[in-house]
Design a protein around this motif. Structure first.
Motif, mmCIF file in Angstrom:
data_model
loop_
_atom_site.group_PDB
_atom_site.id
_atom_site.type_symbol
_atom_site.label_atom_id
_atom_site.label_comp_id
_atom_site.label_asym_id
_atom_site.label_seq_id
_atom_site.Cartn_x
_atom_site.Cartn_y
_atom_site.Cartn_z
ATOM 1 N N GLU A 69 33.240 -36.818 10.736
ATOM 2 C CA GLU A 69 32.541 -37.025 11.995
ATOM 3 C C GLU A 69 31.738 -35.790 12.386
ATOM 4 O O GLU A 69 30.607 -35.899 12.864
ATOM 5 C CB GLU A 69 33.541 -37.371 13.103
ATOM 6 C CG GLU A 69 34.161 -38.753 12.976
ATOM 7 C CD GLU A 69 35.236 -38.816 11.897
ATOM 8 O OE1 GLU A 69 35.768 -37.747 11.526
ATOM 9 O OE2 GLU A 69 35.551 -39.926 11.443
ATOM 10 N N TYR A 70 32.332 -34.591 12.157
ATOM 11 C CA TYR A 70 31.594 -33.383 12.505
ATOM 12 C C TYR A 70 30.367 -33.225 11.617
ATOM 13 O O TYR A 70 29.287 -32.856 12.088
ATOM 14 C CB TYR A 70 32.471 -32.130 12.409
ATOM 15 C CG TYR A 70 31.681 -30.924 12.823
ATOM 16 C CD1 TYR A 70 31.502 -30.641 14.174
ATOM 17 C CD2 TYR A 70 31.028 -30.141 11.884
ATOM 18 C CE1 TYR A 70 30.716 -29.589 14.571
ATOM 19 C CE2 TYR A 70 30.229 -29.091 12.280
ATOM 20 C CZ TYR A 70 30.075 -28.812 13.621
ATOM 21 O OH TYR A 70 29.268 -27.782 14.021
ATOM 22 N N MET A 71 30.510 -33.509 10.326
ATOM 23 C CA MET A 71 29.374 -33.389 9.427
ATOM 24 C C MET A 71 28.280 -34.409 9.752
ATOM 25 O O MET A 71 27.095 -34.165 9.548
ATOM 26 C CB MET A 71 29.826 -33.554 7.968
ATOM 27 C CG MET A 71 30.650 -32.392 7.446
ATOM 28 S SD MET A 71 29.788 -30.806 7.599
ATOM 29 C CE MET A 71 30.888 -29.938 8.718
ATOM 30 N N ALA A 72 28.697 -35.566 10.280
ATOM 31 C CA ALA A 72 27.700 -36.541 10.733
ATOM 32 C C ALA A 72 26.891 -35.954 11.882
ATOM 33 O O ALA A 72 25.666 -36.133 11.947
ATOM 34 C CB ALA A 72 28.398 -37.834 11.168
ATOM 35 N N MET A 73 27.565 -35.237 12.785
ATOM 36 C CA MET A 73 26.861 -34.565 13.877
ATOM 37 C C MET A 73 25.902 -33.523 13.324
ATOM 38 O O MET A 73 24.754 -33.398 13.784
ATOM 39 C CB MET A 73 27.882 -33.905 14.808
ATOM 40 C CG MET A 73 28.737 -34.863 15.606
ATOM 41 S SD MET A 73 27.899 -35.513 17.057
ATOM 42 C CE MET A 73 28.078 -34.135 18.198
ATOM 43 N N GLU A 74 26.362 -32.745 12.349
ATOM 44 C CA GLU A 74 25.514 -31.718 11.742
ATOM 45 C C GLU A 74 24.277 -32.343 11.103
ATOM 46 O O GLU A 74 23.151 -31.887 11.304
ATOM 47 C CB GLU A 74 26.301 -30.935 10.685
ATOM 48 C CG GLU A 74 27.206 -29.867 11.243
ATOM 49 C CD GLU A 74 26.456 -28.587 11.584
ATOM 50 O OE1 GLU A 74 25.264 -28.485 11.237
ATOM 51 O OE2 GLU A 74 27.076 -27.694 12.195
#
Length: 377
Positions: free
Chosen positions: A132-137
């Protein structure tokens, strides 16, 4: 059923102020197909669109006629309908995105040490919330590049589809956690004072963990977390900027659901959570809605007619068709009730419906048809 507010898909796609569309919903409701159809329709209407899928399933590549998707946007169609529109697609590679961040924010030697660190390799591949964090990135990277008029995000299935909203806070808790502070404190203190601090504040814990995990594991972990301040300091800032971007007027959240009890309940959850987070909700897409070509013939009447024919042993084929129609009307009635429950709870949410297709969507022609159905309400 109370007539709902109609979700005008074309108005959203045509609005130059709309830069991000986020499709969220439970698993198995056609969310990936919906995202791809929206991307294709936007391109056909003259926009340069990229579809980012976070779903590990590879249906998006197949439906767009590609053998595979990776972490780099691939051109699917150029100058669509002769109006200059373009369609790109990509699939989030969680580890590759993490690696790119390390390479961009560390000198070559430090980057090499981190990328080869066993703890980092485990964290970047399987740490809870990393996807999920990498999707934000990745979303932030795409938006900052300003190469596309419209970014359409296909999120993971079920409630994890909204976990990326919690990514900044989750990462902050990780970086600010007591365990991380203990591990980074020796490196920050420097020299012999570092060892005194380690012995005073962390000696017992380190000794126990060394026995349990081994000295090399503890060393790898300390080496990794010592780079957090230098390399990962901007993680929270960038995630919070993307979070604010999701709240901005140029973003539209589209909740996708099937007309089934569990999926509609999930849709209600998404709508309520988005409201809590002050995220701009565009509306609800109810996918795979079943209709009858002969709605005037009720389920009760068709069932009675079929029973009468069967009792007399006449017109077996007609009786079978009537039985099929009975089942179809009963299914449509159940779906109607589930949608009614949602509309009663959320009467102001705009809705559009997509009728069930006779076959799965597996090419651009099918996606184009879905786009037409999405906008025909």
């Amino acid at each position: 059923m109370k007539k709902p507010v109609v979700l005008d898909i074309d108005a959203i796609l045509d609005d130059p102020g709309t830069r991000i569309v986020v499709c969220c919903g439970a698993g198995g409701v056609g969310k990936t197909t919906t995202a791809a159809a929206l991307g294709l329709r936007a391109a056909e209407r003259g926009r340069c669109a990229v579809v980012l899928t976070v779903d590990p399933a590879r249906r998006l590549a197949q439906s767009m006629g590609l053998t595979e998707l990776d972490n780099t946007p691939r051109l699917v169609s150029d100058n669509v309908n002769g109006n200059g529109g373009q369609l790109f697609a990509m699939m989030l590679d969680m580890k590759r995105t993490f690696d790119e961040i390390i390479e961009a924010h560390a000198d070559p030697e430090r980057a090499r040490q981190i990328l080869s660190n066993p703890f980092y390799q485990s964290l970047s591949s399987s740490f809870a919330g990393t996807q999920e964090y990498m999707a934000m990135e990745k979303l932030g990277q795409l938006r900052r590049s300003d190469e596309w008029d419209l970014i359409i995000v296909d999120t993971p299935p079920s409630r994890s589809a909204l976990d990326f909203l919690d990514a900044p806070e989750r990462l902050g808790r990780f970086l600010d956690g007591r365990f991380i502070r203990l591990l980074t404190a020796p490196a920050k203190a420097g020299g012999r004072s570092a060892f005194r601090l380690l012995n005073a504040g962390f000696g017992l814990v380190a000794g126990a963990m060394t026995k349990l995990l081994g000295a090399q594991v503890i060393k790898d972990l300390q080496t990794f977390v010592s780079a957090l301040d230098a390399v990962f300091g901007g993680f929270r800032q960038r995630a919070e900027m993307t979070y604010q971007l999701l709240q901005a007027p140029g973003t539209a959240f589209v909740v996708v659901a099937a007309p089934e009890r569990d999926a509609m309940r999930e849709a209600s959850y998404f709508v309520e959570r988005l409201a809590e987070e002050r995220m701009p909700l565009a509306g609800l897409v109810v996918n795979r809605v079943h209709e009858s070509p002969a709605p005037a013939l009720s389920a009760a009447r068709s069932a009675a007619a079929a029973e009468d024919l069967e009792s007399r042993g006449e017109h077996e084929l007609t009786a079978a068709v009537l039985r099929l129609h009975t089942g179809r009307m009963q299914l449509a009635a159940r779906e109607h009730r589930e949608q009614e429950h949602f509309l009663s709870a959320h009467p102001t949410v705009p809705v559009t419906r997509v009728r069930a297709m006779s076959e799965d969507v597996h090419d651009l022609t099918g996606l184009r048809r879905i786009g037409e159905l999405l906008s025909s309400a």
